[in-house]
Design a protein around this motif. Structure first.
Motif, PDB file in Angstrom:
ATOM      1  N   LEU A 219       0.824  -1.204   0.000  1.00 43.74           N
ATOM      2  CA  LEU A 219       0.000   0.000   0.000  1.00 43.74           C
ATOM      3  C   LEU A 219       0.860   1.257   0.000  1.00 43.74           C
ATOM      4  O   LEU A 219       0.627   2.184  -0.793  1.00 43.74           O
ATOM      5  CB  LEU A 219      -0.924  -0.015   1.218  1.00 43.74           C
ATOM      6  CG  LEU A 219      -1.807   1.230   1.412  1.00 43.74           C
ATOM      7  CD1 LEU A 219      -2.751   1.403   0.224  1.00 43.74           C
ATOM      8  CD2 LEU A 219      -2.582   1.138   2.720  1.00 43.74           C
ATOM      9  N   LEU A 223       1.304   4.116  -2.981  1.00 43.59           N
ATOM     10  CA  LEU A 223       1.055   5.535  -2.731  1.00 43.59           C
ATOM     11  C   LEU A 223       2.337   6.364  -2.776  1.00 43.59           C
ATOM     12  O   LEU A 223       2.299   7.568  -2.512  1.00 43.59           O
ATOM     13  CB  LEU A 223       0.379   5.706  -1.367  1.00 43.59           C
ATOM     14  CG  LEU A 223      -1.007   5.063  -1.219  1.00 43.59           C
ATOM     15  CD1 LEU A 223      -1.512   5.209   0.215  1.00 43.59           C
ATOM     16  CD2 LEU A 223      -2.003   5.684  -2.199  1.00 43.59           C
ATOM     17  N   GLN A 224       3.467   5.696  -3.061  1.00 49.40           N
ATOM     18  CA  GLN A 224       4.783   6.343  -3.136  1.00 49.40           C
ATOM     19  C   GLN A 224       5.170   6.998  -1.814  1.00 49.40           C
ATOM     20  O   GLN A 224       5.780   8.064  -1.772  1.00 49.40           O
ATOM     21  CB  GLN A 224       4.813   7.369  -4.273  1.00 49.40           C
ATOM     22  CG  GLN A 224       4.592   6.765  -5.646  1.00 49.40           C
ATOM     23  CD  GLN A 224       4.676   7.780  -6.768  1.00 49.40           C
ATOM     24  OE1 GLN A 224       4.657   8.979  -6.537  1.00 49.40           O
ATOM     25  NE2 GLN A 224       4.777   7.293  -7.992  1.00 49.40           N
TER      26      GLN A 224
END
Length: 332
Positions: A219, A223-224
Motif C-alpha cells: 500500500l 502511494l509512493q
C-alpha cells in the motif's frame, strides 16, 4: 546415500556459520546498490513465505483436531501452527521489527560494526532478558563474559557516538544494530518461554510478517510513501535477495542451526557460532574494503572472549539452555 550423524552435524555447522557470516557482508553490500531497507525486508519475507507458508499450512492440516472448547493451536487462517497471541509476539520481534532495524543499520554503518554489535551483543541481551523473564541466574563466569561484551560494544560504538558531534551518521547504524540484536534476543527468550520449537517459530514469524508487513508495504509503495526502489532494481538483484535473504537466511539457516544443536548440544554450538563476528569482520575487510581500526579489532576480541566466557557460564549453570531455547537464535 545416508550420512552419519557426525557428518550431518559438521555440515549443519558449516552451513550455519557460512550463512550467518555471509548475511552481514551481503546485507552491507546490498545497502550500496538499488534497494531500500523496506524493499529488502519485503523480499526476505516473500522468499521465506514461498517455502514456509505451505509448510505451515501442511502442518496445521495434518494435526489431530483440538477438542471443542480448547484454545486454538493455530492462527492466521491456518498458516501459523501457533496460537495468535504467540504468533504476534514472536512475529513482531523476530520477523518485522528485527528485519527493518537490521537492514536499516547497514545503510549507515559498515559491516565490521555489525559483526560486533549484532551477533556479538546477542548473548548480552539474551542473558539479561532471560534473567528478567525466565528468572535465570547469571553466574560469575557469565557476568564476566557480559562485561567483556559491553566493553567491546563501547569500544566500537563509542567512537561513532563521538563522531556524531562532527555530523557523522555511523552511530545511527550502531544503534539500529543494537536494537536488532535486542529484538532477536526478545524473540529467542519468548520462544523459550512458550516452549516453541525452531520450525514452528520460524513459520509463525514468517506468517505474521507476510500478513502484516507485505500488505502495508504494498500500500505504501503504491502511494509512493515507502520510498521503494523495487521497480528500478534489476530482476537479478530482486531474485538474489529473495533466495538468499528469504530461503537462505530464514529457512536453511534455521534448519541447519537446529540440526547443529541436536548433534553438538547448545554449549558447543554457541562456541561454534562465536566464529561469526570474526569471520564476518574479516569478510568485510577483504571483500568490501572496509578499514579495521584498532578499536574495532579490540572490540571484536573482547566480544569474542565474552561469548566464550558466557558459554562457560552456561555450562556451569544449574539451568542449562535447552535445544528449544537455543533454537530461538536460528536466524541471521
Amino acid at each position: 546415500m545416508r550420512f552419519s550423524p557426525r557428518a550431518q552435524g559438521l555440515v549443519a555447522a558449516l552451513v550455519t556459520v557460512t550463512i550467518w557470516t555471509a548475511f552481514i557482508v551481503i546485507a552491507r553490500a546490498s545497502a550500496q546498490r538499488t534497494l531500500t531497507p523496506f524493499d529488502i525486508a519485503f523480499l526476505r519475507i516473500v522468499g521465506a513465505s514461498l517455502v514456509l507458508l505451505p509448510w505451515g499450512w501442511w502442518i496445521v492440516r495434518h494435526r489431530t483436531a483440538a477438542p471443542a472448547g480448547t484454545v486454538a493451536t493455530s492462527s492466521l487462517a491456518g498458516l501459523s501452527p501457533l496460537p495468535l497471541r504467540t504468533t504476534v509476539q514472536l512475529g513482531l520481534f523476530g520477523g518485522v521489527v528485527y528485519a527493518l532495524l537490521a537492514y536499516s543499520g547497514f545503510f549507515y554503518a559498515p559491516a565490521t560494526h555489525a559483526s560486533v554489535l549484532m551477533p556479538g551483543s546477542l548473548p548480552l541481551w539474551t542473558a539479561l532478558l532471560a534473567a528478567l523473564l525466565l528468572a535465570e541466574r547469571i553466574t560469575p563466569a557469565r557476568a564476566t563474559g557480559l562485561a567483556l561484551i559491553v566493553a567491546g560494544d563501547v569500544l566500537v560504538g563509542g567512537r561513532s557516538l563521538l563522531a556524531a558531534f562532527d555530523g557523522g551518521d555511523v552511530w545511527k547504524g550502531d544503534l539500529l544494530f543494537m536494537g536488532a540484536a535486542s529484538c532477536w534476543a526478545t524473540y529467542s527468550v519468548l520462544a523459550r518461554r512458550h516452549g516453541v520449537g525452531a520450525v514452528h517459530a520460524t513459520i509463525a514469524i514468517t506468517a505474521l510478517a507476510c500478513t502484516v508487513y507485505v500488505p502495508m508495504y504494498a500500500l505504501l509503495a503504491a502511494l509512493q510513501l515507502a520510498g521503494s526502489q523495487l521497480a528500478q532494481a534489476p530482476w537479478s538483484e530482486i531474485l538474489f535477495q529473495m533466495v538468499f535473504q528469504g530461503v537462505g537466511s530464514v529457512v536453511i539457516s534455521g534448519i541447519t542451526f537446529t540440526r547443529m544443536i541436536q548433534h553438538y548440544g547448545p554449549v558447543r554450538s554457541t562456541m561454534i557460532t562465536a566464529l561469526v563476528p570474526g569471520l564476518s569482520a574479516i569478510g568485510a575487510v577483504w571483500l568490501l574494503g572496509e578499514p579495521l581500526h584498532w578499536n574495532l579489532g579490540a572490540g571484536l576480541l573482547l566480544v569474542t572472549l565474552g561469548i566464550f566466557f558466557g558459554v562457560l557460564g552456561s555450562r556451569r549453570s544449574t539451568t542449562p539452555p535447552t535445544p528449544t531455547a537455543a533454537s530461538g537464535q536460528t536466524n541471521a
